[in-house]
Design a protein around this motif. Sequence first.
Motif, PDB file in Angstrom:
ATOM      1  N   SER A  59       0.929  -1.350   0.089  1.00  0.00           N
ATOM      2  CA  SER A  59       0.089  -0.060  -0.149  1.00  0.00           C
ATOM      3  C   SER A  59       0.717   1.164  -0.180  1.00  0.00           C
ATOM      4  N   VAL A  60       0.364   2.264  -0.820  1.00  0.00           N
ATOM      5  CA  VAL A  60       1.250   3.337  -0.914  1.00  0.00           C
ATOM      6  C   VAL A  60       0.256   4.564  -1.037  1.00  0.00           C
ATOM      7  N   GLY A  61       0.920   5.725  -0.584  1.00  0.00           N
ATOM      8  CA  GLY A  61      -0.046   7.169  -0.863  1.00  0.00           C
ATOM      9  C   GLY A  61      -1.154   6.882   0.073  1.00  0.00           C
ATOM     10  N   GLU A  62      -2.438   7.227  -0.457  1.00  0.00           N
ATOM     11  CA  GLU A  62      -3.634   7.571   0.392  1.00  0.00           C
ATOM     12  C   GLU A  62      -3.891   5.878   1.011  1.00  0.00           C
ATOM     13  N   ARG A  63      -3.517   4.823   0.105  1.00  0.00           N
ATOM     14  CA  ARG A  63      -3.899   3.677   0.533  1.00  0.00           C
ATOM     15  C   ARG A  63      -3.415   3.448   1.610  1.00  0.00           C
ATOM     16  N   VAL A  64      -2.206   3.850   2.153  1.00  0.00           N
ATOM     17  CA  VAL A  64      -1.567   3.856   3.291  1.00  0.00           C
ATOM     18  C   VAL A  64      -2.322   4.071   4.552  1.00  0.00           C
ATOM     19  N   LYS A  65      -3.019   5.113   4.428  1.00  0.00           N
ATOM     20  CA  LYS A  65      -3.874   5.807   5.401  1.00  0.00           C
ATOM     21  C   LYS A  65      -5.229   4.919   5.634  1.00  0.00           C
TER      22      LYS A  65
ATOM     23  N   TYR B 202      -8.314   4.420  -6.610  1.00  0.00           N
ATOM     24  CA  TYR B 202      -6.933   4.706  -6.297  1.00  0.00           C
ATOM     25  C   TYR B 202      -6.277   4.598  -7.831  1.00  0.00           C
ATOM     26  N   HIS B 203      -5.462   5.422  -8.057  1.00  0.00           N
ATOM     27  CA  HIS B 203      -4.716   5.718  -9.365  1.00  0.00           C
ATOM     28  C   HIS B 203      -3.106   5.436  -9.140  1.00  0.00           C
ATOM     29  N   ASP B 204      -2.778   5.393 -10.399  1.00  0.00           N
ATOM     30  CA  ASP B 204      -1.350   5.163 -10.514  1.00  0.00           C
ATOM     31  C   ASP B 204      -0.487   6.092 -10.175  1.00  0.00           C
TER      32      ASP B 204
END
Length: 306
Positions: A180-186, A199-201
């Motif tokens: 998970s990266v970016g907003e996905r981490v939160k 979620y976008h690339d």
Amino acid sequence: MATKKKRTPNVQNNSWVVIAADSSIDSQKHDSEPAFVRLRNPSTDATSLYMLSSGDVQLFEVKAFEEDFHSWFVGQTVQRDGRLLFVTPMDPLYLIMPYLIKSGKEGKFQPVDQVVVDEEFPACSRLLRCTRSLASLHHIAEEKKVGKQRFHQYSHEKTMNWLKKKVERTVGVLKGRNISVGERVKSTTYIRVKSESDYHDEDYLRYAHGLISEYLSDDLSKALLKHLQLPELTSPKETEPPSKKRKLSDKPVEAEEDYTKFNSADFARKPPKKMTAAQKSLAKADKTGMKTMSSFFSPKAKAEKR
């Protein structure tokens, strides 16, 4: 009368704890042993510690995980340097690239062995012996052949395309491992506020860009960001790329001294913190007859019944 026990002198140990693949320290195929070398960090331009495998075939970066007041028991000795070193493979082109960029400003083709020269870091010439170095120069430079001799000149366009492929390959690994990266981490850590399709690339691209930027100068990192068509971050404190949020284990080992002799004493330790006036006064106080704090909380012995 009891004699005071003499303290053993401080003996310097030529060892420390390193996590490395067996292939990185294999010296059976070559006469020379693996060696730690001081080289110019391509991102900070400071001195950092790297390792060259036997025969200078492959380059490895050295990173350290460090905790305060930490030591290792090595055999029958105590190793004062309590850091845990990680040795991982690294593309030598990252370290060669700054020299090509500098020579490229002259606007002429030159032999690469005359380009990768540094009086402050003479070991940099050994980078050209790495298997991937000469075979991969076409990714970041234009090449001309005159007879049997080859000449190179830095190419910004080729470099951007090469770095873009590095980023895209990193994105593929992140997705493949479901990281998970970016907003996905939160959202995965707390409450999911978006569906997977939202979620976008861009999150992955920005994260991968931050990872690759660990090996790039600020100017090159910004140029790559533009080449990836990613807008610059408006609030760096909240959404900083990972290159600015390093954990202890992600920091390059800054080589302030010569570590090529495998001397663990060269890894400077932080000096002990100075005691306050109150602490000094307490240390000098006569503690005869005083009870320890733990004695007040220990269970009292039950009285025997008559």
